[in-house]
Design an enzyme around this catalytic site. Structure first.
Site, short mmCIF file in Angstrom:
data_model
loop_
_atom_site.label_atom_id
_atom_site.label_comp_id
_atom_site.label_asym_id
_atom_site.label_seq_id
_atom_site.Cartn_x
_atom_site.Cartn_y
_atom_site.Cartn_z
N THR A 271 0.87 -1.17 0.00
CA THR A 271 0.00 0.00 0.00
C THR A 271 0.90 1.21 0.00
OG1 THR A 271 -1.74 -1.16 1.19
CG2 THR A 271 -1.81 1.25 1.22
N LYS B 144 -7.24 1.22 -3.02
CA LYS B 144 -6.84 0.82 -1.66
C LYS B 144 -7.11 1.95 -0.67
CE LYS B 144 -5.25 -1.80 1.60
NZ LYS B 144 -3.92 -2.42 1.63
N LYS C 148 0.37 4.96 8.37
CA LYS C 148 0.95 5.33 7.07
C LYS C 148 -0.11 5.40 5.99
CE LYS C 148 2.26 2.08 4.60
NZ LYS C 148 1.71 1.18 3.54
#
Length: 295
Positions: free
Chosen positions: A98, A173, A241
Site C-alpha cells: 500500500t 486501496k 501510514k
C-alpha cells in the site's frame, strides 16, 4: 498455467504467506528480504535466496514486492540495487504494497523507459486472507500486463479486479482504508460498550455479526479484541501510514474527510503510547484508557 519464474521482495506478515502460495503452485521463486531469517521457511520449501532486489529481478519474468512504506517501495524498485535495475525487457513488476498513487505512476513511467511493465496491486484481507489465499487484489497499470499476471493473482486472492491505469490500484486501496478506519472505530466502541455493560463480547459478536451491523471487521478483528489478542495481523504503524497517504491525496483534491482525520488521531495516539507494532485492534486499548477513571 505454465510454471513462471517469479521474483519476490518482502516476506513480512503478508508477503511470506502470499509467496508461499506461489511456491505451492509450482512456480520457481527467487526471494529477497532485508532480514534474511524471515525467508527461511520459504527457502526450505524451495525458494532461492537472492542478495538484493536487483538480483531477484534478473532471474524473474514477474517480480512482486510487498513492503512497508513508500520509501521502501522506492528503494526496492527504483534504487541502483532495485528491481527495475535488474529487470529484463518484457518483465512485469507488481508492487503489492500500500503506497502512494504518485509513486505508482512514477514507477510505471520509469519501467516503460526500460521496456518493462508495471502494476500497482495492493491487497486487502489482512494476515487471514494472505494465509488462506482469499485476498482482494485491486490492480492499476498496463491492462495487458494485468491479464498476464491474473493467473498468479489467483494463487493469492479470490476477489481480483483491474481498476484502471497507473495509480488506480492505490486509489482503490485508499477507498478501502478509509472505509476500514470508520468501521474500526465502530467495532471498538461497540465492544467497549458491551464490556462496560457487563455483556460477553463473543456473545455480542455472535448476534450483531449476523445482522445489519455485520462486517469482516466485527467477525474477525472483533474476535481478537474479545480474546485480548492484540498481535498484528496488520500493524498500527502501517495503518497510520495508509491513512496519511489517503489524507494527503484528499488534501490535493480539496476533499474534507473529517471521519478519517479523527480516527487517524486516535491511531497516532496509539503510536505515541508505544503500540505501533500491535495490530490495528489496539485501537480498543486507546479508547479503553481514555474512558478509565483517573486516580
Amino acid at each position: 498455467m505454465r510454471a513462471v519464474s517469479i521474483g519476490w521482495i518482502g516476506t513480512g506478515v503478508m508477503g511470506n504467506a502470499m509467496c508461499g502460495h506461489l511456491i505451492e503452485a509450482g512456480h520457481t521463486v527467487y526471494v529477497y528480504n532485508r532480514t534474511r531469517d524471515k525467508t527461511g521457511n520459504l527457502i526450505n520449501r524451495g525458494a532461492r535466496w537472492c542478495p538484493s532486489p536487483k538480483t531477484v529481478a534478473g532471474s524473474a519474468e514477474v517480480i512482486f514486492s510487498i513492503v512497508g512504506y513508500p520509501s521502501d517501495v522506492q528503494e526496492v524498485i527504483l534504487s541502483a540495487e532495485g528491481a527495475l535495475a535488474g529487470a529484463k525487457t518484457g518483465a512485469v513488476i507488481v508492487d503489492m504494497s500500500t503506497s502512494s498513487p504518485e509513486l505508482a505512476c512514477r514507477i510505471h513511467e520509469r519501467a516503460l523507459q526500460k521496456g518493462v511493465a508495471a502494476l500497482d496491486a495492493p491487497v486487502s484481507g489482512g494476515d487471514i486472507g494472505a494465509r488462506e489465499g482469499t485476498l482482494a487484489i485491486m490492480a492499476g497499470g498496463d491492462r495487458a500486463a494485468y491479464d498476464r499476471v491474473v493467473p498468479l493473482f489467483n494463487c493469492m486472492g479470490r476477489h481480483i479486479a483491474y481498476m484502471g491505469g497507473p495509480g488506480a490500484g492505490q486509489h482503490t486501496k485508499m477507498c478501502n482504508q478509509i472505509l476500514i478506519a470508520g468501521t474500526m472505530i465502530g467495532v471498538v466502541e461497540s465492544l467497549l460498550y458491551a464490556h462496560r455493560a457487563g455483556m460477553a463480547q463473543h456473545a455480542i459478536i455472535d448476534v450483531i455479526g449476523q445482522g445489519a451491523a455485520s462486517s469482516w471487521a466485527i467477525n474477525h478483528i472483533g474476535r481478537r479484541i474479545a480474546d485480548g489478542n492484540f498481535d498484528p495481523g496488520f500493524f498500527v504503524k502501517h495503518f497510520v501510514k495508509d491513512m496519511g497517504i489517503a489524507l494527503d491525496e484528499a488534501r490535493r483534491m480539496n476533499l474534507s474527510l473529517p471521519g478519517l482525520a479523527l480516527v487517524n488521531q486516535f491511531y497516532v495516539a496509539a503510536m505515541a503510547q508505544g503500540e505501533e507494532n500491535l495490530g490495528t485492534q489496539a485501537l480498543y486499548r486507546v479508547l479503553d484508557r481514555l474512558n478509565r477513571p483517573t486516580a
